[in-house]
Design an enzyme around this catalytic site. Structure first.
Site, PDB file in Angstrom:
ATOM      1  N   LYS A   1     -13.277  -4.809   7.081  1.00  0.00           N
ATOM      2  CA  LYS A   1     -13.995  -3.687   6.473  1.00  0.00           C
ATOM      3  C   LYS A   1     -15.103  -4.127   5.508  1.00  0.00           C
ATOM      4  O   LYS A   1     -15.884  -3.309   5.045  1.00  0.00           O
ATOM      5  CB  LYS A   1     -13.000  -2.786   5.731  1.00  0.00           C
ATOM      6  CG  LYS A   1     -12.402  -3.384   4.456  1.00  0.00           C
ATOM      7  CD  LYS A   1     -11.414  -2.442   3.782  1.00  0.00           C
ATOM      8  CE  LYS A   1     -10.845  -3.052   2.510  1.00  0.00           C
ATOM      9  NZ  LYS A   1      -9.800  -2.258   1.888  1.00  0.00           N
TER      10      LYS A   1
ATOM     11  N   ASP B   1      -1.727  -5.293  -5.168  1.00  0.00           N
ATOM     12  CA  ASP B   1      -3.156  -5.069  -5.012  1.00  0.00           C
ATOM     13  C   ASP B   1      -3.873  -5.487  -6.300  1.00  0.00           C
ATOM     14  O   ASP B   1      -3.247  -5.628  -7.359  1.00  0.00           O
ATOM     15  CB  ASP B   1      -3.453  -3.620  -4.605  1.00  0.00           C
ATOM     16  CG  ASP B   1      -4.424  -3.597  -3.434  1.00  0.00           C
ATOM     17  OD1 ASP B   1      -5.358  -4.416  -3.450  1.00  0.00           O
ATOM     18  OD2 ASP B   1      -4.250  -2.793  -2.520  1.00  0.00           O
ATOM     19  N   GLU B   2      -5.184  -5.668  -6.199  1.00  0.00           N
ATOM     20  CA  GLU B   2      -5.934  -6.242  -7.328  1.00  0.00           C
ATOM     21  C   GLU B   2      -5.927  -5.345  -8.564  1.00  0.00           C
ATOM     22  O   GLU B   2      -6.045  -5.832  -9.693  1.00  0.00           O
ATOM     23  CB  GLU B   2      -7.381  -6.544  -6.903  1.00  0.00           C
ATOM     24  CG  GLU B   2      -8.277  -5.348  -6.579  1.00  0.00           C
ATOM     25  CD  GLU B   2      -8.001  -4.707  -5.226  1.00  0.00           C
ATOM     26  OE1 GLU B   2      -7.253  -5.315  -4.434  1.00  0.00           O
ATOM     27  OE2 GLU B   2      -8.495  -3.598  -4.979  1.00  0.00           O
TER      28      GLU B   2
ATOM     29  N   LYS C   1       1.827  -9.332  -1.483  1.00  0.00           N
ATOM     30  CA  LYS C   1       1.123  -9.377  -2.767  1.00  0.00           C
ATOM     31  C   LYS C   1       0.847  -7.984  -3.313  1.00  0.00           C
ATOM     32  O   LYS C   1       0.821  -6.999  -2.558  1.00  0.00           O
ATOM     33  CB  LYS C   1      -0.179 -10.179  -2.659  1.00  0.00           C
ATOM     34  CG  LYS C   1      -1.256  -9.516  -1.853  1.00  0.00           C
ATOM     35  CD  LYS C   1      -2.547 -10.329  -1.881  1.00  0.00           C
ATOM     36  CE  LYS C   1      -3.617  -9.806  -2.800  1.00  0.00           C
ATOM     37  NZ  LYS C   1      -4.021  -8.419  -2.657  1.00  0.00           N
TER      38      LYS C   1
ATOM     39  N   GLY D   1      -3.481  -2.036   5.127  1.00  0.00           N
ATOM     40  CA  GLY D   1      -3.466  -0.873   6.014  1.00  0.00           C
ATOM     41  C   GLY D   1      -3.009  -1.230   7.422  1.00  0.00           C
ATOM     42  O   GLY D   1      -2.306  -0.450   8.071  1.00  0.00           O
TER      43      GLY D   1
ATOM     44  N   LYS E   1       0.872  -1.194   0.000  1.00  0.00           N
ATOM     45  CA  LYS E   1       0.000   0.000   0.000  1.00  0.00           C
ATOM     46  C   LYS E   1       0.894   1.224   0.000  1.00  0.00           C
ATOM     47  O   LYS E   1       1.981   1.158   0.567  1.00  0.00           O
ATOM     48  CB  LYS E   1      -0.905   0.025   1.238  1.00  0.00           C
ATOM     49  CG  LYS E   1      -1.810  -1.169   1.404  1.00  0.00           C
ATOM     50  CD  LYS E   1      -3.115  -1.017   0.672  1.00  0.00           C
ATOM     51  CE  LYS E   1      -3.901  -2.325   0.728  1.00  0.00           C
ATOM     52  NZ  LYS E   1      -5.193  -2.278   0.085  1.00  0.00           N
TER      53      LYS E   1
ATOM     54  N   HIS F   1      -7.528 -13.460  -6.223  1.00  0.00           N
ATOM     55  CA  HIS F   1      -8.227 -12.308  -5.619  1.00  0.00           C
ATOM     56  C   HIS F   1      -9.616 -12.278  -6.243  1.00  0.00           C
ATOM     57  O   HIS F   1      -9.772 -12.556  -7.431  1.00  0.00           O
ATOM     58  CB  HIS F   1      -7.457 -11.020  -5.908  1.00  0.00           C
ATOM     59  CG  HIS F   1      -7.938  -9.847  -5.097  1.00  0.00           C
ATOM     60  ND1 HIS F   1      -9.152  -9.244  -5.321  1.00  0.00           N
ATOM     61  CD2 HIS F   1      -7.371  -9.191  -4.054  1.00  0.00           C
ATOM     62  CE1 HIS F   1      -9.308  -8.262  -4.442  1.00  0.00           C
ATOM     63  NE2 HIS F   1      -8.244  -8.197  -3.665  1.00  0.00           N
ATOM     64  N   ARG F   2     -10.634 -11.909  -5.461  1.00  0.00           N
ATOM     65  CA  ARG F   2     -12.014 -12.058  -5.955  1.00  0.00           C
ATOM     66  C   ARG F   2     -12.679 -10.727  -6.280  1.00  0.00           C
ATOM     67  O   ARG F   2     -13.920 -10.652  -6.265  1.00  0.00           O
ATOM     68  CB  ARG F   2     -12.822 -12.849  -4.942  1.00  0.00           C
ATOM     69  CG  ARG F   2     -12.810 -12.209  -3.566  1.00  0.00           C
ATOM     70  CD  ARG F   2     -13.598 -13.003  -2.551  1.00  0.00           C
ATOM     71  NE  ARG F   2     -13.671 -12.265  -1.308  1.00  0.00           N
ATOM     72  CZ  ARG F   2     -14.537 -12.475  -0.335  1.00  0.00           C
ATOM     73  NH1 ARG F   2     -15.419 -13.451  -0.446  1.00  0.00           N
ATOM     74  NH2 ARG F   2     -14.541 -11.760   0.759  1.00  0.00           N
TER      75      ARG F   2
ATOM     76  N   GLY G   1      -8.906  -7.686   4.167  1.00  0.00           N
ATOM     77  CA  GLY G   1      -9.874  -6.594   4.075  1.00  0.00           C
ATOM     78  C   GLY G   1     -10.097  -5.920   5.414  1.00  0.00           C
ATOM     79  O   GLY G   1     -10.881  -6.406   6.231  1.00  0.00           O
TER      80      GLY G   1
HETATM   81  C1  CAP Z   1      -6.984  -5.512   1.613  1.00  0.00           C
HETATM   82  C2  CAP Z   1      -7.272  -5.440   0.154  1.00  0.00           C
HETATM   83  C3  CAP Z   1      -8.105  -6.539  -0.514  1.00  0.00           C
HETATM   84  C4  CAP Z   1      -9.403  -6.863   0.135  1.00  0.00           C
HETATM   85  C5  CAP Z   1     -10.456  -7.414  -0.815  1.00  0.00           C
HETATM   86  C6  CAP Z   1      -7.956  -4.138  -0.087  1.00  0.00           C
HETATM   87  O1  CAP Z   1      -6.394  -4.320   2.079  1.00  0.00           O
HETATM   88  O2  CAP Z   1      -6.077  -5.421  -0.561  1.00  0.00           O
HETATM   89  O3  CAP Z   1      -8.285  -6.134  -1.841  1.00  0.00           O
HETATM   90  O4  CAP Z   1      -9.087  -7.773   1.118  1.00  0.00           O
HETATM   91  O5  CAP Z   1     -11.505  -7.980  -0.157  1.00  0.00           O
HETATM   92  O6  CAP Z   1      -7.536  -3.415  -0.971  1.00  0.00           O
HETATM   93  O7  CAP Z   1      -8.951  -3.925   0.567  1.00  0.00           O
HETATM   94  P1  CAP Z   1      -6.545  -3.778   3.567  1.00  0.00           P
HETATM   95  P2  CAP Z   1     -11.724  -9.563  -0.001  1.00  0.00           P
HETATM   96  O8  CAP Z   1      -5.900  -4.801   4.450  1.00  0.00           O
HETATM   97  O9  CAP Z   1      -5.796  -2.465   3.592  1.00  0.00           O
HETATM   98  O10 CAP Z   1      -7.996  -3.593   3.843  1.00  0.00           O
HETATM   99  O11 CAP Z   1     -10.487 -10.152   0.593  1.00  0.00           O
HETATM  100  O12 CAP Z   1     -12.881  -9.666   0.914  1.00  0.00           O
HETATM  101  O13 CAP Z   1     -12.001 -10.106  -1.332  1.00  0.00           O
HETATM  102 MG    MG Z   2      -6.847  -4.983  -2.439  1.00  0.00          MG
END
Ligand code: CAP
Ligand code: MG
Length: 429
Positions: free
Chosen positions: A314, A186-187, A184, A381, A158, A274-275, A357
Site C-alpha cells: 500500500k 502497531d506504531e 508486533k 490486514g 489489528k 518501525h520507521r 504495508g
Molecule cells: C502494516 C502497518 C505498518 C506499515 C508501515 C500499517 O499494516 O502496520 O505500520 O507497514 O509502513 O499500519 O500499515 P498492514 P512501512 O499490513 O495492515 O498494511 O513498513 O513501509 O514503514
Molecule cells: Mg502500522
C-alpha cells in the site's frame, strides 16, 4: 545581480572547500544531490553546503591555522551529484545526533540550494567501531526463533488502536497458532487508557508462552516501548523482567538519541525498528534524505529488524530501491553504484529487512523472488482480514510462503489448501 555577473563573481571566488580529486581516508562521505538556487553555480552551492556542514559560516571569520584540516572536502561533482568528505575528527565518536547535526543539519534550509537531498552516507572504520550495532543480527534472530531457510512471518495486531489488552493478546495467540513467528504492536500503540502497556505486555507474553507450548515453535512478541526516553527504558526493563526477548521502537518519532539510549542500555533484547514518519523527509526525490541513510544509522546504532517497504503493497517505493535497502542493511560490505557509496561494516551485525504495508498472501512470491529468504514478511490486514479470521489468515500466509519456496504457483497450491484459496479469492480478484 544578473546570473552572468554572479557566475563571473563565483569564478573569482577562492574555493576553500573544493578539493576535486581528493582521495578520502578516515572520512565520512556524503553523496548529495544538489539543485543550486537561482544565481548560484553548482560549485558555489556545493561550497555553501560543505562549509555550513563543517567549520564555516555565511561570512569570513578569522580561523585558526590548526583547525583548517577539519574543513569538509568537495571531492567529486558529476552533474547534480556531489560527494563531500568529512574528516572523522570532526565528530564525536559514538554520537549519532552529532553526525546528523552536521551532515544533515542546517544545510537543508540554506538559500544557496533550491533542493538538497542526501542520497547516501558511508562511515569510516573509526566511526563504525564507535557504535554497537545490532545485538542479535539476522543469525541471532534465527537462533532465537529456531527458524532457518525461510522468510519469517510476522503480523501487526489489528485493529491498530482500540483493542483491550485481553483481545490484543487473543489476536496475538491466534496469529502464532496459525503460523506467525512475530507478532508486533502497531506504531501508534503505546500505553493508552484503553490498552495499558503493563496489562498488554503480561497478557500477550502469557499468550506467547501458551502458543509456544501448543505449537512446539518459538514465538516472539515485539512490544512497542516508544515513549519519552526514560519511560521507554523502564518499559524495556519490564519486558526483560517478564521474559520478553524483543522490543519495538518507532525510530524516527523517538529520535536517534532515544534509539541509541535504548540500545546502549544493553538489555540483551532484540530491537525492532518501525520507521513511522520517515516519508516526511524521504519521499521527495529532490529534497531531504534517502531511506538508505536512515537505514544506515539504524544498523549502526543497533536495530535488529527494520521496515524497508515492499515494492508492491500500500505504500510508495519501487522494488529496486527496496532491494538496495536490503543489501545495505544485510550485507557485510556494500559496493559503490551511481547512487550508493561503498560501505564496509567492519563486523557490525546485519539488520533483518522487514517488508510490511498492505501485504497479503498473494504478494509473497514477488517478495521472495526479489528479496530472497532473509526477510520478514509482515501482514496486518492481510492476515486479520481473512474471511475466517486471524488464525486461518496466518495459516494462509504460511501456505503462501511454503508454495513460493517450493516454486509452486499460489493458484496451484490453493487447489489443495482452502485457507489460501479463500485469501486469494478475497484479495487477488
Ligand atoms: C502494516 C502497518 C505498518 C506499515 C508501515 C500499517 O499494516 O502496520 O505500520 O507497514 O509502513 O499500519 O500499515 P498492514 P512501512 O499490513 O495492515 O498494511 O513498513 O513501509 O514503514
Ligand atoms: Mg502500522
Amino acid at each position: 545581480m544578473t546570473k552572468k555577473k554572479q557566475e563571473k563573481r563565483d569564478i573569482e571566488i577562492e574555493y576553500t572547500y573544493l578539493k576535486l580529486g581528493y582521495k578520502p581516508k578516515e572520512d565520512i562521505i556524503c553523496l548529495f544531490r544538489i539543485e543550486p538556487a537561482s544565481g548560484y553555480t553548482m560549485k558555489k552551492a556545493a561550497e555553501n553546503v560543505a562549509l555550513e556542514s563543517s567549520i564555516g559560516t555565511w561570512t569570513t571569520i578569522p580561523e585558526k591555522k590548526y583547525m583548517m584540516h577539519l574543513g569538509a572536502k568537495i571531492f567529486s561533482i558529476k552533474g547534480n551529484l556531489v560527494k563531500i568528505a568529512y574528516p572523522s575528527e570532526l565528530f564525536e565518536k559514538g554520537n549519532a545526533p552529532n553526525i546528523l547535526s552536521s551532515v544533515a543539519g542546517n544545510i537543508f534550509g540554506m538559500k544557496a540550494v533550491k533542493n538538497l537531498r542526501l542520497e547516501d552516507i558511508s562511515f569510516p572504520k573509526s566511526i563504525v567501531k564507535s557504535f554497537q550495532g545490532p545485538f542479535l543480527g539476522i543469525e541471532g534472530i534465527r537462533k532465537t526463533l529456531d527458524v532457518w531457510n525461510r522468510p519469517f512471518l510476522g503480523t501487526i495486531v489489528k485493529p491498530k488502536l482500540g483493542l483491550k489488552p485481553e483481545d490484543h493478546a487473543k489476536s496475538a495467540y491466534d496469529s502464532w497458532l496459525g503460523g506467525c513467528d512475530f507478532v508486533k504492536d502497531d506504531e501508534n500503540l503505546s500505553s493508552q487508557d484503553f490498552n495499558k502497556f503493563e496489562a498488554r505486555l503480561s497478557k500477550t507474553l502469557e499468550a506467547r508462552d501458551r502458543a509456544e507450548e501448543e505449537t512446539g515453535e518459538k514465538k516472539a512478541y515485539l512490544v512497542n516501548v516508544s515513549a519519552e526516553t526514560e519511560e521507554m527504558i523502564r518499559r524495556a526493563e519490564l519486558v526483560k523482567k517478564q521474559g520478553g526477548k524483543f522490543i519495538m521502537i518507532d525510530v524516527v518519532t523517538c529520535g536517534f538519541s532515544g534509539l541509541q539510549t535504548l540500545r546502549e542500555a544493553n538489555l540483551k533484547l532484540g530491537i525492532h525498528g518501525h520507521r513511522a514518519m520517515h516519508a516526511a523527509f524521504t519521499r521527495n526525490k529532490k529534497h531531504g534524505m534517502r531511506m538508505i541513510v536512515l537505514a544506515d544509522f539504524c544498523r549502526l546504532i543497533g536495530v535488529d529488524s527494520l521496515h524497508i517497504g515492499t515494492g508492491i503493497g500500500k505504500l510508495e517505493g519501487d522494488i529496486k530501491e527496496i532491494h538496495e535497502l536490503e543489501e545495505e542493511i544485510e550485507y557485510n560490505k556494500n559496493r559503490e553504484t551511481q547512487l550508493r557509496l561503498a560501505q564496509d561494516w567492519y563486523g557490525i551485525k546485519p539488520t533483518l529487512a522487514v517488508c510490511s504495508g498492505g501485504l497479503h498472501p498473494g504478494h509473497v512470491p514477488f517478495l521472495i523472488r526479489h528479496l530472497g529468504r532473509d526477510i520478514s514478511i509482515q501482514m496486518g490486514g492481510g492476515i486479520h482480514g481473512h474471511p475466517d479470521g486471524t488464525r486461518v489468515g496466518a495459516i494462509a500466509a504460511r501456505q503462501a510462503i511454503d508454495a513460493a519456496l517450493q516454486h509452486i504457483s499460489l493458484e496451484k497450491y490453493a487447489e489443495r489448501y482452502p485457507e489460501l484459496r479463500d485469501a486469494l479469492d478475497l484479495w487477488e480478484k
